[in-house]
Design a protein around this motif. Structure first.
Motif, mmCIF file in Angstrom:
data_model
loop_
_atom_site.group_PDB
_atom_site.id
_atom_site.type_symbol
_atom_site.label_atom_id
_atom_site.label_comp_id
_atom_site.label_asym_id
_atom_site.label_seq_id
_atom_site.Cartn_x
_atom_site.Cartn_y
_atom_site.Cartn_z
ATOM 1 N N GLU A 1 0.840 -1.194 0.000
ATOM 2 C CA GLU A 1 0.000 0.000 0.000
ATOM 3 C C GLU A 1 0.874 1.242 0.000
ATOM 4 O O GLU A 1 1.948 1.255 0.592
ATOM 5 C CB GLU A 1 -0.872 0.050 1.264
ATOM 6 C CG GLU A 1 -2.015 -0.889 1.241
ATOM 7 C CD GLU A 1 -2.916 -0.722 2.465
ATOM 8 O OE1 GLU A 1 -2.644 0.117 3.339
ATOM 9 O OE2 GLU A 1 -3.902 -1.464 2.526
ATOM 10 N N HIS A 2 0.382 2.282 -0.641
ATOM 11 C CA HIS A 2 1.081 3.557 -0.544
ATOM 12 C C HIS A 2 0.688 4.230 0.768
ATOM 13 O O HIS A 2 -0.268 3.841 1.415
ATOM 14 C CB HIS A 2 0.774 4.455 -1.749
ATOM 15 C CG HIS A 2 -0.664 4.848 -1.860
ATOM 16 N ND1 HIS A 2 -1.562 4.148 -2.632
ATOM 17 C CD2 HIS A 2 -1.366 5.858 -1.286
ATOM 18 C CE1 HIS A 2 -2.754 4.712 -2.534
ATOM 19 N NE2 HIS A 2 -2.671 5.748 -1.723
ATOM 20 N N THR A 3 1.436 5.204 1.132
ATOM 21 C CA THR A 3 1.162 5.944 2.356
ATOM 22 C C THR A 3 0.410 7.221 1.990
ATOM 23 O O THR A 3 0.821 7.927 1.069
ATOM 24 C CB THR A 3 2.488 6.313 3.058
ATOM 25 O OG1 THR A 3 3.191 5.103 3.319
ATOM 26 C CG2 THR A 3 2.238 7.067 4.352
ATOM 27 N N PRO A 4 -0.675 7.521 2.686
ATOM 28 C CA PRO A 4 -1.372 8.773 2.401
ATOM 29 C C PRO A 4 -0.436 9.964 2.637
ATOM 30 O O PRO A 4 0.434 9.910 3.498
ATOM 31 C CB PRO A 4 -2.527 8.796 3.405
ATOM 32 C CG PRO A 4 -2.623 7.434 3.972
ATOM 33 C CD PRO A 4 -1.289 6.777 3.778
ATOM 34 N N ARG A 5 -0.628 11.014 1.866
ATOM 35 C CA ARG A 5 0.195 12.214 2.039
ATOM 36 C C ARG A 5 -0.172 12.951 3.321
ATOM 37 O O ARG A 5 0.680 13.596 3.923
ATOM 38 C CB ARG A 5 -0.002 13.158 0.857
ATOM 39 C CG ARG A 5 0.608 12.647 -0.415
ATOM 40 C CD ARG A 5 0.346 13.605 -1.549
ATOM 41 N NE ARG A 5 1.079 13.192 -2.731
ATOM 42 C CZ ARG A 5 0.678 13.433 -3.955
ATOM 43 N NH1 ARG A 5 -0.439 14.097 -4.181
ATOM 44 N NH2 ARG A 5 1.401 13.028 -4.974
ATOM 45 N N MET A 6 -1.432 12.903 3.665
ATOM 46 C CA MET A 6 -1.896 13.617 4.847
ATOM 47 C C MET A 6 -3.253 13.083 5.245
ATOM 48 O O MET A 6 -3.897 12.378 4.472
ATOM 49 C CB MET A 6 -2.033 15.114 4.560
ATOM 50 C CG MET A 6 -3.175 15.421 3.571
ATOM 51 S SD MET A 6 -3.569 17.146 3.337
ATOM 52 C CE MET A 6 -2.182 17.654 2.357
ATOM 53 N N ASN A 7 -3.689 13.436 6.430
ATOM 54 C CA ASN A 7 -5.039 13.149 6.873
ATOM 55 C C ASN A 7 -5.794 14.471 6.835
ATOM 56 O O ASN A 7 -5.825 15.210 7.819
ATOM 57 C CB ASN A 7 -5.035 12.545 8.279
ATOM 58 C CG ASN A 7 -6.428 12.151 8.726
ATOM 59 O OD1 ASN A 7 -7.429 12.709 8.272
ATOM 60 N ND2 ASN A 7 -6.499 11.204 9.630
ATOM 61 N N TRP A 8 -6.339 14.789 5.676
ATOM 62 C CA TRP A 8 -6.956 16.104 5.495
ATOM 63 C C TRP A 8 -8.155 16.301 6.399
ATOM 64 O O TRP A 8 -8.403 17.413 6.873
ATOM 65 C CB TRP A 8 -7.298 16.367 4.025
ATOM 66 C CG TRP A 8 -8.522 15.658 3.529
ATOM 67 C CD1 TRP A 8 -8.589 14.426 2.976
ATOM 68 C CD2 TRP A 8 -9.852 16.167 3.554
ATOM 69 N NE1 TRP A 8 -9.878 14.129 2.655
ATOM 70 C CE2 TRP A 8 -10.681 15.183 2.988
ATOM 71 C CE3 TRP A 8 -10.428 17.354 3.990
ATOM 72 C CZ2 TRP A 8 -12.048 15.339 2.854
ATOM 73 C CZ3 TRP A 8 -11.795 17.518 3.852
ATOM 74 C CH2 TRP A 8 -12.597 16.515 3.286
ATOM 75 N N PHE B 1 -10.073 15.695 -2.855
ATOM 76 C CA PHE B 1 -9.371 15.496 -1.587
ATOM 77 C C PHE B 1 -8.734 14.108 -1.550
ATOM 78 O O PHE B 1 -7.585 13.956 -1.121
ATOM 79 C CB PHE B 1 -10.317 15.661 -0.391
ATOM 80 C CG PHE B 1 -10.589 17.087 -0.017
ATOM 81 C CD1 PHE B 1 -9.556 17.938 0.358
ATOM 82 C CD2 PHE B 1 -11.880 17.580 -0.025
ATOM 83 C CE1 PHE B 1 -9.804 19.253 0.721
ATOM 84 C CE2 PHE B 1 -12.136 18.891 0.336
ATOM 85 C CZ PHE B 1 -11.107 19.726 0.712
ATOM 86 N N GLY B 2 -9.474 13.099 -1.989
ATOM 87 C CA GLY B 2 -8.971 11.726 -1.952
ATOM 88 C C GLY B 2 -7.757 11.521 -2.825
ATOM 89 O O GLY B 2 -6.763 10.918 -2.401
ATOM 90 N N VAL B 3 -7.810 12.021 -4.051
ATOM 91 C CA VAL B 3 -6.700 11.850 -4.987
ATOM 92 C C VAL B 3 -5.483 12.661 -4.546
ATOM 93 O O VAL B 3 -4.352 12.159 -4.548
ATOM 94 C CB VAL B 3 -7.133 12.239 -6.424
ATOM 95 C CG1 VAL B 3 -5.939 12.304 -7.357
ATOM 96 C CG2 VAL B 3 -8.159 11.247 -6.944
ATOM 97 N N THR B 4 -5.705 13.898 -4.150
ATOM 98 C CA THR B 4 -4.589 14.768 -3.774
ATOM 99 C C THR B 4 -3.888 14.284 -2.512
ATOM 100 O O THR B 4 -2.662 14.299 -2.431
ATOM 101 C CB THR B 4 -5.071 16.215 -3.577
ATOM 102 O OG1 THR B 4 -5.711 16.645 -4.779
ATOM 103 C CG2 THR B 4 -3.915 17.147 -3.266
ATOM 104 N N SER B 5 -4.661 13.819 -1.540
ATOM 105 C CA SER B 5 -4.046 13.364 -0.298
ATOM 106 C C SER B 5 -3.678 11.876 -0.339
ATOM 107 O O SER B 5 -3.115 11.356 0.604
ATOM 108 C CB SER B 5 -4.950 13.652 0.900
ATOM 109 O OG SER B 5 -6.188 13.002 0.770
ATOM 110 N N ARG B 6 -3.980 11.224 -1.460
ATOM 111 C CA ARG B 6 -3.642 9.818 -1.692
ATOM 112 C C ARG B 6 -4.247 8.897 -0.643
ATOM 113 O O ARG B 6 -3.573 8.042 -0.075
ATOM 114 C CB ARG B 6 -2.127 9.619 -1.772
ATOM 115 C CG ARG B 6 -1.486 10.293 -2.963
ATOM 116 C CD ARG B 6 -0.023 9.990 -3.066
ATOM 117 N NE ARG B 6 0.165 8.536 -3.150
ATOM 118 C CZ ARG B 6 1.321 7.936 -3.090
ATOM 119 N NH1 ARG B 6 2.424 8.622 -2.967
ATOM 120 N NH2 ARG B 6 1.418 6.629 -3.164
ATOM 121 N N LEU B 7 -5.548 9.058 -0.404
ATOM 122 C CA LEU B 7 -6.231 8.164 0.525
ATOM 123 C C LEU B 7 -6.105 6.730 0.029
ATOM 124 O O LEU B 7 -6.131 6.477 -1.174
ATOM 125 C CB LEU B 7 -7.701 8.553 0.662
ATOM 126 C CG LEU B 7 -7.973 9.930 1.272
ATOM 127 C CD1 LEU B 7 -9.469 10.209 1.307
ATOM 128 C CD2 LEU B 7 -7.375 10.025 2.667
#
Length: 177
Positions: free
Chosen positions: A22-29, A158-164
């Motif tokens: 899994e990738h790591t999310p960039r942030m928890n927006w 939000f999902g794509v940018t923060s890589r949820l």
């Protein structure tokens, strides 16, 4: 090859090959901007009022496909299946123009409007697309439908940018999200 699926819930689809990590999310927006999250959530709840929940899920799935939002696609396909939607209709939604016979004219009008509002290729929603939707939805419903389309586009961005990370959602986790 490893068959370790401990970080994923792939029990029904586990194969002899390992999945990519899994990738790591960039942030928890949602945590970083809870007021924004709550406002979008409130918009979400208000937008869907008066619309068929199954239609709303089809719209969310199609917009999420177009926006390449794996997190929202995972969520809304699971919600649609839990609500009784067929896997066949969900899978074919990506090719709705070639598989129109799986959908009602009302659903097709909503999906076509979803594409026009989501992509805005020519910088506007074509009159013919809007008029087709207006034939199947009264003015209040059409307004609500446009709000649902706009809202899923907000969630997708939000999902794509923060890589949820998709794959961990269970239907019912988010009562209305």
């Amino acid at each position: 090859m490893s068959t370790d699926t401990s970080t994923h819930d792939h029990t029904a689809t586990a194969t002899a090959t390992a999945t990519a990590p899994e990738h790591t999310p960039r942030m928890n927006w949602a945590q970083n901007a809870p007021e924004v999250y709550k406002a979008v959530y409130a918009l979400e709840v208000a937008a869907r009022k008066g619309l068929d929940p199954a239609l709303v899920e089809l719209v969310k799935i199609r917009a999420s496909q177009l926006n390449h939002c794996a997190f929202c696609l995972d969520m809304h396909t699971k919600d649609a299946i839990a609500a009784g939607e067929s896997v066949e209709r969900i899978v074919l939604l990506a090719t709705w123009e070639e598989s129109r016979h799986f959908y009602t004219e009302r659903e097709l009008a909503a999906v076509e409007l979803t594409e026009a509002v989501t992509v805005l290729t020519d910088g506007f929603v074509p009159d013919e697309v809007y008029e087709k939707a207006a034939k199947h939805f009264d003015e209040k419903e059409l307004t609500q439908l446009i709000a649902v389309i706009a809202t899923i586009n907000v969630w997708n961005r939000f999902g794509v940018t923060s890589r949820l990370v998709p794959g961990h959602y269970t239907p019912g986790m988010h009562k209305n999200g």
